[in-house]
Design an enzyme around this catalytic site. Sequence first.
Site, PDB file in Angstrom:
ATOM      1  N   HIS A  19       0.865  -1.186   0.000  1.00 13.69           N
ATOM      2  CA  HIS A  19       0.000   0.000   0.000  1.00 13.69           C
ATOM      3  C   HIS A  19       0.897   1.230   0.000  1.00 13.69           C
ATOM      4  O   HIS A  19       1.766   1.361   0.880  1.00 13.69           O
ATOM      5  CB  HIS A  19      -0.889   0.010   1.243  1.00 13.69           C
ATOM      6  N   HIS A 197      -8.361  -8.357  -0.084  1.00 10.43           N
ATOM      7  CA  HIS A 197      -7.742  -8.888   1.128  1.00 10.43           C
ATOM      8  C   HIS A 197      -8.734  -9.891   1.718  1.00 10.43           C
ATOM      9  O   HIS A 197      -9.902  -9.545   1.962  1.00 10.43           O
ATOM     10  CB  HIS A 197      -7.516  -7.782   2.155  1.00 10.43           C
ATOM     11  N   GLU A 200      -6.874 -12.678   6.167  1.00  6.79           N
ATOM     12  CA  GLU A 200      -5.789 -12.066   6.956  1.00  6.79           C
ATOM     13  C   GLU A 200      -6.145 -12.223   8.436  1.00  6.79           C
ATOM     14  O   GLU A 200      -5.412 -12.844   9.191  1.00  6.79           O
ATOM     15  CB  GLU A 200      -5.636 -10.586   6.575  1.00  6.79           C
ATOM     16  N   ASP A 278       3.351  -5.410   2.170  1.00  5.28           N
ATOM     17  CA  ASP A 278       2.097  -4.823   2.663  1.00  5.28           C
ATOM     18  C   ASP A 278       2.275  -3.334   2.991  1.00  5.28           C
ATOM     19  O   ASP A 278       1.919  -2.495   2.170  1.00  5.28           O
ATOM     20  CB  ASP A 278       1.581  -5.612   3.878  1.00  5.28           C
ATOM     21  N   ASP A 279       2.771  -3.026   4.178  1.00  4.20           N
ATOM     22  CA  ASP A 279       2.963  -1.628   4.597  1.00  4.20           C
ATOM     23  C   ASP A 279       4.375  -1.520   5.182  1.00  4.20           C
ATOM     24  O   ASP A 279       4.555  -1.518   6.409  1.00  4.20           O
ATOM     25  CB  ASP A 279       1.906  -1.264   5.655  1.00  4.20           C
TER      26      ASP A 279
HETATM   27  N1  ADE Z   1      -4.648  -1.503   4.328  1.00  3.01           N
HETATM   28  C1  ADE Z   1      -3.339  -1.338   4.468  1.00  3.01           C
HETATM   29  N2  ADE Z   1      -2.788  -2.441   4.999  1.00  3.01           N
HETATM   30  C2  ADE Z   1      -3.786  -3.326   5.179  1.00  3.01           C
HETATM   31  C3  ADE Z   1      -3.857  -4.638   5.689  1.00  3.01           C
HETATM   32  N3  ADE Z   1      -2.776  -5.292   6.125  1.00  3.01           N
HETATM   33  N4  ADE Z   1      -5.062  -5.237   5.732  1.00  3.01           N
HETATM   34  C4  ADE Z   1      -6.154  -4.596   5.321  1.00  3.01           C
HETATM   35  N5  ADE Z   1      -6.134  -3.366   4.830  1.00  3.01           N
HETATM   36  C5  ADE Z   1      -4.965  -2.729   4.762  1.00  3.01           C
HETATM   37 ZN    ZN Z   2      -2.576  -5.148   2.359  1.00  2.78          ZN
END
Ligand code: ADE
Ligand code: ZN
Length: 339
Positions: A19, A197, A200, A278-279
């Site tokens: 993201h 997603h 998770e 991911d982030d």
């Molecule tokens: N937005 C940013 N990171 C995310 C994640 N790990 N799961 C869901 N939405 C997200």
């Molecule tokens: Zn994500």
Amino acid sequence: MTNYESFIRGLPKAELHMHIEGSLEPRMMFDLAARNGLKLRWGSPSELQAAYQFTNLQSFLDLYYEGCRVLIHEQDFYDVTAAYLRRAKQDGVIRAELLIGPQSFTTRGVGIETVMNGVLRAIEDARHDLAISSGLIVTAQRHRTEADAMLLLDQIMPWSDRILGIGMGGAEVGNPPSKFVNFFRACRDRGFRITIHAGEEGPASYVREAVELLRVDRIDHGNSCLADPELVAEIVRRKLALTVCPLSNLRLKGVPSLEQHPLRALINAGLHVTVNSDDPSYFGGYVSENLIECQRALDLSLNDVVDLARNGFTAAFISPDERDKALASIDSYVAAFRM
Ligand code: ADE
Ligand code: ZN
């Protein structure tokens, strides 16, 4: 640096699940806040970094959405995207598929054109200046309504030929894929590839809905599918890739340790697994760190690592020609590397 570490850093890689907002490093968040006349509630970038202690997905999302407030002008979106692509290039990434969730911005009065033009210009410049191939997946937020998602779909149509696909993120539990059947049907009808997603924090039934009701082209995360062997068989049969994010799962307490991460089980189940960040700013690692730490924790072999990298290119939304060139570049790299 261990041999594995230098091998992984130089290995040509694709990143399919990151993201843009989650690559905003603390220093840049402070710089953008200053540029835009905003005051953050932390005293310094290191104080902000120290606040990255998450207990679950929602505790992270609260902070992540707060960080999004510093992105206001087209140049802000350009700068954060360009910074990620420069970092990815250094990390050996030759193909990156970037996610952005415009509703964080448009609901605060930022124009959709501000978001799209800034990000797409950085992607285009990186293609010329860094020789990195990248594309954009626009995500809707699942805690909002299906009507909100439909509005987003209408808003992005002027850029439709420059969008790789449509995805969905946000708070998973309580917001199953079935809530968005009409939205994803509309995305498909308009010719977009779709991802979501799923699995998770949510159960295997959410992954099943993503596969059977939405008919997704790729699954972001997907970890919980392992609880349903018939579903695993169906995902394998449909050749759907999973964009797994190990350090994200660790930091959001989806797994107690990397040693207990289901990556190995997913691979052993015959699933098409890719590894992603991911982030990266929030979870302590870009794609190389994800691979390096998994290699150590799960004792992955060289072949396992190479397969994961190859899977990234076979699952990417790229032409067969680009895919074949990328796979050939992995072969040459492996042949030349002395362990
Ligand atoms: N937005 C940013 N990171 C995310 C994640 N790990 N799961 C869901 N939405 C997200
Ligand atoms: Zn994500």
